[in-house]
Design a protein around this motif. Structure first.
Motif, PDB file in Angstrom:
ATOM      1  N   HIS A   5       3.794  26.940  14.789  1.00 51.63           N
ATOM      2  CA  HIS A   5       4.387  26.547  16.107  1.00 51.63           C
ATOM      3  C   HIS A   5       3.626  27.104  17.126  1.00 51.63           C
ATOM      4  O   HIS A   5       3.140  25.999  17.989  1.00 51.63           O
ATOM      5  CB  HIS A   5       5.808  26.975  16.006  1.00 51.63           C
ATOM      6  CG  HIS A   5       6.699  26.966  15.060  1.00 51.63           C
ATOM      7  ND1 HIS A   5       6.813  25.732  14.502  1.00 51.63           N
ATOM      8  CD2 HIS A   5       7.939  27.572  14.674  1.00 51.63           C
ATOM      9  CE1 HIS A   5       7.715  25.669  13.453  1.00 51.63           C
ATOM     10  NE2 HIS A   5       8.326  26.799  13.659  1.00 51.63           N
ATOM     11  N   GLN A  62       7.893  19.952  20.774  1.00 55.80           N
ATOM     12  CA  GLN A  62       8.909  20.473  20.191  1.00 55.80           C
ATOM     13  C   GLN A  62       8.892  21.713  19.308  1.00 55.80           C
ATOM     14  O   GLN A  62       9.669  22.318  19.330  1.00 55.80           O
ATOM     15  CB  GLN A  62       9.081  19.122  18.782  1.00 55.80           C
ATOM     16  CG  GLN A  62       9.598  18.051  19.386  1.00 55.80           C
ATOM     17  CD  GLN A  62       9.343  16.853  18.179  1.00 55.80           C
ATOM     18  OE1 GLN A  62       8.882  17.164  16.966  1.00 55.80           O
ATOM     19  NE2 GLN A  62       9.535  15.530  18.533  1.00 55.80           N
ATOM     20  N   ALA A  63       7.532  22.073  18.950  1.00 58.71           N
ATOM     21  CA  ALA A  63       7.259  23.322  18.507  1.00 58.71           C
ATOM     22  C   ALA A  63       7.725  24.458  19.682  1.00 58.71           C
ATOM     23  O   ALA A  63       8.241  25.532  19.388  1.00 58.71           O
ATOM     24  CB  ALA A  63       5.707  23.374  18.080  1.00 58.71           C
ATOM     25  N   GLU A 112       9.716  24.347  22.092  1.00 62.75           N
ATOM     26  CA  GLU A 112      11.301  24.500  22.376  1.00 62.75           C
ATOM     27  C   GLU A 112      11.801  25.114  21.190  1.00 62.75           C
ATOM     28  O   GLU A 112      12.598  25.712  21.315  1.00 62.75           O
ATOM     29  CB  GLU A 112      11.894  23.017  22.443  1.00 62.75           C
ATOM     30  CG  GLU A 112      11.303  22.499  23.649  1.00 62.75           C
ATOM     31  CD  GLU A 112      12.068  20.976  23.923  1.00 62.75           C
ATOM     32  OE1 GLU A 112      12.635  20.539  23.152  1.00 62.75           O
ATOM     33  OE2 GLU A 112      11.834  20.509  24.695  1.00 62.75           O
ATOM     34  N   LYS A 113      11.389  24.998  19.891  1.00 58.89           N
ATOM     35  CA  LYS A 113      11.725  25.786  19.027  1.00 58.89           C
ATOM     36  C   LYS A 113      11.541  27.051  18.794  1.00 58.89           C
ATOM     37  O   LYS A 113      12.319  27.942  18.624  1.00 58.89           O
ATOM     38  CB  LYS A 113      11.288  25.243  17.546  1.00 58.89           C
ATOM     39  CG  LYS A 113      11.663  25.898  16.197  1.00 58.89           C
ATOM     40  CD  LYS A 113      11.332  25.268  15.013  1.00 58.89           C
ATOM     41  CE  LYS A 113      12.145  25.777  13.710  1.00 58.89           C
ATOM     42  NZ  LYS A 113      11.708  25.170  12.490  1.00 58.89           N
ATOM     43  N   ARG A 145      13.793  28.433  21.612  1.00 51.18           N
ATOM     44  CA  ARG A 145      15.208  28.440  21.113  1.00 51.18           C
ATOM     45  C   ARG A 145      15.457  29.774  20.202  1.00 51.18           C
ATOM     46  O   ARG A 145      16.636  30.621  20.384  1.00 51.18           O
ATOM     47  CB  ARG A 145      15.721  27.473  20.297  1.00 51.18           C
ATOM     48  CG  ARG A 145      15.900  26.068  21.104  1.00 51.18           C
ATOM     49  CD  ARG A 145      16.808  24.900  20.358  1.00 51.18           C
ATOM     50  NE  ARG A 145      16.920  23.752  21.147  1.00 51.18           N
ATOM     51  CZ  ARG A 145      15.964  22.646  20.979  1.00 51.18           C
ATOM     52  NH1 ARG A 145      14.767  22.940  20.247  1.00 51.18           N
ATOM     53  NH2 ARG A 145      16.100  21.648  21.587  1.00 51.18           N
ATOM     54  N   THR A 146      14.452  30.129  19.573  1.00 51.28           N
ATOM     55  CA  THR A 146      14.693  31.314  18.630  1.00 51.28           C
ATOM     56  C   THR A 146      14.743  32.578  19.524  1.00 51.28           C
ATOM     57  O   THR A 146      15.252  33.470  19.125  1.00 51.28           O
ATOM     58  CB  THR A 146      13.380  31.155  17.709  1.00 51.28           C
ATOM     59  OG1 THR A 146      13.523  29.809  16.862  1.00 51.28           O
ATOM     60  CG2 THR A 146      13.559  32.318  16.714  1.00 51.28           C
ATOM     61  N   THR A 161      15.844  36.294  11.520  1.00 53.19           N
ATOM     62  CA  THR A 161      15.452  34.795  11.252  1.00 53.19           C
ATOM     63  C   THR A 161      14.799  35.049   9.786  1.00 53.19           C
ATOM     64  O   THR A 161      15.443  34.284   9.120  1.00 53.19           O
ATOM     65  CB  THR A 161      14.584  34.520  12.289  1.00 53.19           C
ATOM     66  OG1 THR A 161      14.887  34.460  13.557  1.00 53.19           O
ATOM     67  CG2 THR A 161      14.113  33.192  11.812  1.00 53.19           C
ATOM     68  N   GLU A 209       6.948  33.523   9.653  1.00 49.57           N
ATOM     69  CA  GLU A 209       7.661  33.688  10.891  1.00 49.57           C
ATOM     70  C   GLU A 209       6.686  34.442  11.996  1.00 49.57           C
ATOM     71  O   GLU A 209       6.644  33.840  13.139  1.00 49.57           O
ATOM     72  CB  GLU A 209       8.866  34.502  10.985  1.00 49.57           C
ATOM     73  CG  GLU A 209      10.171  33.958  10.174  1.00 49.57           C
ATOM     74  CD  GLU A 209      10.478  32.505  11.040  1.00 49.57           C
ATOM     75  OE1 GLU A 209      10.417  32.687  12.294  1.00 49.57           O
ATOM     76  OE2 GLU A 209      10.781  31.682  10.289  1.00 49.57           O
ATOM     77  N   HIS A 248       3.985  31.800  12.983  1.00 48.12           N
ATOM     78  CA  HIS A 248       4.473  30.727  14.058  1.00 48.12           C
ATOM     79  C   HIS A 248       4.194  31.206  15.476  1.00 48.12           C
ATOM     80  O   HIS A 248       4.120  30.471  16.622  1.00 48.12           O
ATOM     81  CB  HIS A 248       5.864  30.808  13.917  1.00 48.12           C
ATOM     82  CG  HIS A 248       6.335  29.865  12.610  1.00 48.12           C
ATOM     83  ND1 HIS A 248       5.498  28.740  12.370  1.00 48.12           N
ATOM     84  CD2 HIS A 248       7.388  29.729  11.686  1.00 48.12           C
ATOM     85  CE1 HIS A 248       5.919  28.444  11.301  1.00 48.12           C
ATOM     86  NE2 HIS A 248       7.169  28.986  10.934  1.00 48.12           N
TER      87      HIS A 248
END
Length: 250
Positions: free
Chosen positions: A22, A39-40, A42-43, A46-47, A160, A226, A229
């Protein structure tokens, strides 16, 4: 958190796959953020927005102000040219997010301005009520907002990873086995002994031990994924794991 200590994936594999993570996708876009990069980003937001919410609350803002400020921050972070600096510095997402929100709050004078920054729109769908419930239910001994941010960041990342691992077991109809073995990830003294689990699930002792070993191995793999990212380069993964372990051990 011993499950994360012995992680190590082949270097060549990470070198081949790393560019699809990401934060590296975001950084490739720089100040001309592509649809894929947005998009990456925003992901990631959000996390990891809850650590920001806790940071803002620890700075003395009310729940309502913290909600407005969090949305206002994302209005600036996602819509303005904030990524160009990150692309130049190639830093970790954790550090960049922390610096960005500190700068944002430094420039804010009141909640009305924060609402104006947000433009009356939600840039991200955030569970504001759930955030405050989580915030007040957590131990309130830590007073340093930056340290609180780090702790919430680490907890969010580990949650996560655990959620992803559970979903894999659920997909193979082994949810009960996952829940029974979960304590063995960290060598919990209250974990159910392997022989008892073997009897409970009708498995051989060797099968239970093998499953537990694979559970820990898969946990380490997902943890590295994770963390990958959120860093700019593959060689930053191990440093970030060490930092994570330091945070959770404090």
């Amino acid at each position: 958190m011993a499950a994360g200590d012995e992680s190590s994936a082949p270097t060549d594999t990470w070198g081949r796959n790393f560019q699809t993570t990401h934060w590296s996708v975001v950084l490739r876009g720089g100040d001309r953020l592509s649809d894929e990069g947005r998009q990456a980003l925003e992901k990631l937001c959000r996390t990891y927005w809850f650590p920001l919410y806790t940071f803002i609350r620890k700075r003395g803002h009310t729940p309502e102000q913290a909600q407005d400020l969090t949305q206002g921050f994302f209005a600036v972070f996602l819509e303005k040219n904030q990524i160009a600096k990150a692309a130049r510095e190639r830093g970790r997402f954790r550090s960049f997010l922390m610096t960005s929100v500190e700068n944002f709050l430094r420039n804010e004078h009141d909640r009305a301005q924060a609402q104006k920054r947000g433009g009356g729109r939600e840039l991200l769908s955030l569970d504001a009520q759930g955030a405050e419930e989580r915030y007040v239910s957590e131990p309130g001994t830590e007073t340093d907002p930056t340290k609180t941010f780090e702790q919430r960041w680490a907890a969010t990342l580990l949650d996560t990873v655990l959620t992803r691992l559970q979903e894999e077991f659920v997909a193979t109809s082994r949810k009960d086995l996952f829940q029974a073995l979960q304590a063995h990830l960290w060598g919990d003294s209250e974990s159910v002994p392997y022989p008892q689990l073997a009897e409970q699930f009708g498995l051989s002792l060797a099968n239970v031990k093998t499953t537990a070993h694979r559970l820990r191995q898969r946990y380490r793999e997902l943890l590295r994924e994770e963390i990958a990212h959120t860093v700019a380069l593959p060689n930053q993964i191990d440093d970030e794991i060490r930092h994570l372990m330091k945070v959770v051990s404090e």
